[in-house]
Motif scaffolding. Sequence first.
Motif, PDB file in Angstrom:
ATOM      1  N   GLY A   1       0.803  -1.229   0.000  1.00 48.02           N
ATOM      2  CA  GLY A   1       0.000   0.000   0.000  1.00 48.02           C
ATOM      3  C   GLY A   1       0.826   1.264   0.000  1.00 48.02           C
ATOM      4  O   GLY A   1       0.346   2.313   0.443  1.00 48.02           O
ATOM      5  N   LEU A   2       2.063   1.181  -0.481  1.00 46.73           N
ATOM      6  CA  LEU A   2       2.986   2.310  -0.420  1.00 46.73           C
ATOM      7  C   LEU A   2       2.428   3.608  -1.010  1.00 46.73           C
ATOM      8  O   LEU A   2       2.666   4.684  -0.457  1.00 46.73           O
ATOM      9  CB  LEU A   2       4.300   1.929  -1.112  1.00 46.73           C
ATOM     10  N   PRO A   3       1.675   3.598  -2.128  1.00 47.72           N
ATOM     11  CA  PRO A   3       1.153   4.871  -2.650  1.00 47.72           C
ATOM     12  C   PRO A   3       0.212   5.601  -1.693  1.00 47.72           C
ATOM     13  O   PRO A   3      -0.031   6.798  -1.871  1.00 47.72           O
ATOM     14  CB  PRO A   3       0.404   4.439  -3.920  1.00 47.72           C
ATOM     15  N   LEU A   4      -0.307   4.899  -0.689  1.00 44.60           N
ATOM     16  CA  LEU A   4      -1.229   5.531   0.256  1.00 44.60           C
ATOM     17  C   LEU A   4      -0.505   6.195   1.422  1.00 44.60           C
ATOM     18  O   LEU A   4      -1.134   6.967   2.158  1.00 44.60           O
ATOM     19  CB  LEU A   4      -2.205   4.490   0.814  1.00 44.60           C
ATOM     20  N   PHE A   5       0.769   5.904   1.622  1.00 47.79           N
ATOM     21  CA  PHE A   5       1.441   6.272   2.855  1.00 47.79           C
ATOM     22  C   PHE A   5       2.201   7.580   2.693  1.00 47.79           C
ATOM     23  O   PHE A   5       2.865   7.819   1.679  1.00 47.79           O
ATOM     24  CB  PHE A   5       2.427   5.180   3.292  1.00 47.79           C
ATOM     25  N   ALA A   6       2.143   8.415   3.727  1.00 42.60           N
ATOM     26  CA  ALA A   6       2.975   9.614   3.780  1.00 42.60           C
ATOM     27  C   ALA A   6       4.354   9.298   4.324  1.00 42.60           C
ATOM     28  O   ALA A   6       5.341   9.937   3.952  1.00 42.60           O
ATOM     29  CB  ALA A   6       2.299  10.682   4.644  1.00 42.60           C
ATOM     30  N   ARG A   7       4.440   8.353   5.242  1.00 45.98           N
ATOM     31  CA  ARG A   7       5.709   7.870   5.781  1.00 45.98           C
ATOM     32  C   ARG A   7       5.651   6.338   5.804  1.00 45.98           C
ATOM     33  O   ARG A   7       4.633   5.762   6.141  1.00 45.98           O
ATOM     34  CB  ARG A   7       5.954   8.363   7.216  1.00 45.98           C
ATOM     35  N   PHE A   8       6.760   5.699   5.458  1.00 45.89           N
ATOM     36  CA  PHE A   8       6.823   4.249   5.530  1.00 45.89           C
ATOM     37  C   PHE A   8       8.193   3.875   6.049  1.00 45.89           C
ATOM     38  O   PHE A   8       9.220   4.194   5.427  1.00 45.89           O
ATOM     39  CB  PHE A   8       6.584   3.617   4.163  1.00 45.89           C
ATOM     40  N   SER A   9       8.223   3.215   7.202  1.00 44.60           N
ATOM     41  CA  SER A   9       9.487   2.876   7.847  1.00 44.60           C
ATOM     42  C   SER A   9       9.512   1.390   8.159  1.00 44.60           C
ATOM     43  O   SER A   9       8.517   0.829   8.628  1.00 44.60           O
ATOM     44  CB  SER A   9       9.640   3.689   9.142  1.00 44.60           C
ATOM     45  N   TYR A  10      10.662   0.754   7.912  1.00 44.97           N
ATOM     46  CA  TYR A  10      10.783  -0.682   8.158  1.00 44.97           C
ATOM     47  C   TYR A  10      12.230  -1.033   8.476  1.00 44.97           C
ATOM     48  O   TYR A  10      13.161  -0.305   8.147  1.00 44.97           O
ATOM     49  CB  TYR A  10      10.284  -1.490   6.960  1.00 44.97           C
ATOM     50  N   GLU A  11      12.417  -2.124   9.173  1.00 45.90           N
ATOM     51  CA  GLU A  11      13.704  -2.747   9.494  1.00 45.90           C
ATOM     52  C   GLU A  11      14.559  -1.929  10.462  1.00 45.90           C
ATOM     53  O   GLU A  11      14.895  -2.403  11.537  1.00 45.90           O
ATOM     54  CB  GLU A  11      14.503  -3.057   8.220  1.00 45.90           C
ATOM     55  N   ASP A  12      14.930  -0.717  10.136  1.00 46.65           N
ATOM     56  CA  ASP A  12      15.903   0.037  10.931  1.00 46.65           C
ATOM     57  C   ASP A  12      15.239   0.611  12.175  1.00 46.65           C
ATOM     58  O   ASP A  12      14.417   1.530  12.068  1.00 46.65           O
ATOM     59  CB  ASP A  12      16.502   1.152  10.088  1.00 46.65           C
ATOM     60  N   PRO A  13      15.554   0.142  13.382  1.00 47.15           N
ATOM     61  CA  PRO A  13      14.928   0.677  14.593  1.00 47.15           C
ATOM     62  C   PRO A  13      15.228   2.157  14.814  1.00 47.15           C
ATOM     63  O   PRO A  13      14.361   2.911  15.279  1.00 47.15           O
ATOM     64  CB  PRO A  13      15.513  -0.194  15.714  1.00 47.15           C
TER      65      PRO A  13
END
Length: 476
Positions: free
Chosen positions: A284-296
């Motif tokens: 759903g990436l086109p819907l997101f203003a911020r997307f964060s994963y993996e890196d704490p």
Amino acid sequence: MPLINVIPGEKIPVAPMNVRLPAWRMPGWLLVFWWLARGLVRLTVVAVRYWWLTGPAVAALWVHARYGWLVLAAVVLVVIAACVGWWRWHPASWLRFGWYPMVARCRRLWVYRRGWASTMATCGLATAFAGDRYVPQLLKVRCDRYVDEVTVRMLPGQLPDDWAGAAQRLAYAFRLRDGQARSAKRPDRVILRFLRRDPLAATVASLPVPDLPDFAALLLGVREDGRTYRLRLAGTHVLVAGATNSGKGSVLWSLIASLAGGVRSGLVELWVFDPKGGMELAAGLPLFARFSYEDPDGMAGVLEEAVKRMRLRAARLRGVARQHTPSPDDPLIVLVVDELAALTAYISDRKVKERIKDALSLLLSQGRAVGVHVVAALQDPRKEVLPFRDLFPTRIGLRLTEPEQCDLVLGDGARDRGALCDQIPESAAGVGYVALDGVRDPVRVRFSYLTDADIRDLGRTYRRLCDSDQQPEVSA
């Protein structure tokens, strides 16, 4: 000489009790008259109580005696034709005012009334005093397509919690699927809900996406009574807990889909965290203003940025408004975290873990009024994994592995009130119980399931129009 203990004080003389009962002689004709009168009174009471049976029967006998079989058959055919016409012309009113009331009266007589006293005794809800037995009174039965709703007048000294603990036994006694006990408006009554057919047995397909979301009633799934379930997001945070393959993704994607119209119009910003490498939510990436994963560390930075936005908004609204109103210039911010335990318990870097906990604590305690909401999912609901669990006013329990976890997620006594999360089968992914602060009884819901194609469609159709050429900020 042995001492004799004497109770001090005056001795009250006791007169001998006459235990002989007087004998009354009654003539036989008077006894027969008494039996006939009592039988007539009882017959009248039964006829009045079951007027829906006795009335048509008396009318049919009168028509037959006056006009014969042909006229009686014609009247019956006319009544049947009128019912069929009503059903064809307006099915909803026919079911509400015609069919279901008739079903409720029949089930009250043949299912509940017939074995009521014995069932109350075996389930521990009847009592005895001074040699007399007392049984709770069956007042009313209402039926719909899926549920029987039985209203009972409780005995003095009983609480709705006593009935909640016996609801499952009552359901099995009446040969029904499931039972719950809920408080009624009057304090001396309790409402028992028995499930005849499960509307949540089948998977719920993706639901229509509104152009503008109603933040007080987001359409997410189907309730146990067959009606649509709507979640109030305004003024709350949402916690979703469930075992592996219990359907946490269904809850998150149902919520994202219900907000997609607001994303396209700029009323909503979705800040999404997927600590499992982005596999679950990256579609759903086109819907997101911020997307964060993996890196704490990157996720901690995004959470701290949300705290800054929250404080700036609070300073701007101070003395102006007590509640934030979303607009394209000042949108609602929804933080979606797929596996919250990966941020609060499973990070080895202590400093990063403390940064994340501090930011989440501030967002959960101060963000609701200024339009910053947290929607978090996790598998392990223990206190050491999620120390601020009580800051989520809305809690959803999907299938859980242990009975004790039901109360950990939904609050003390939730399982006794019918939230049997540990008994949800593995085949019923997306089925869970929703508990709200201030609402005593949990609600069973099945959330809609979005396929991969549905999610890709959602991203293409409802991507942010205000900056369609700008990619969302992604931090790995």
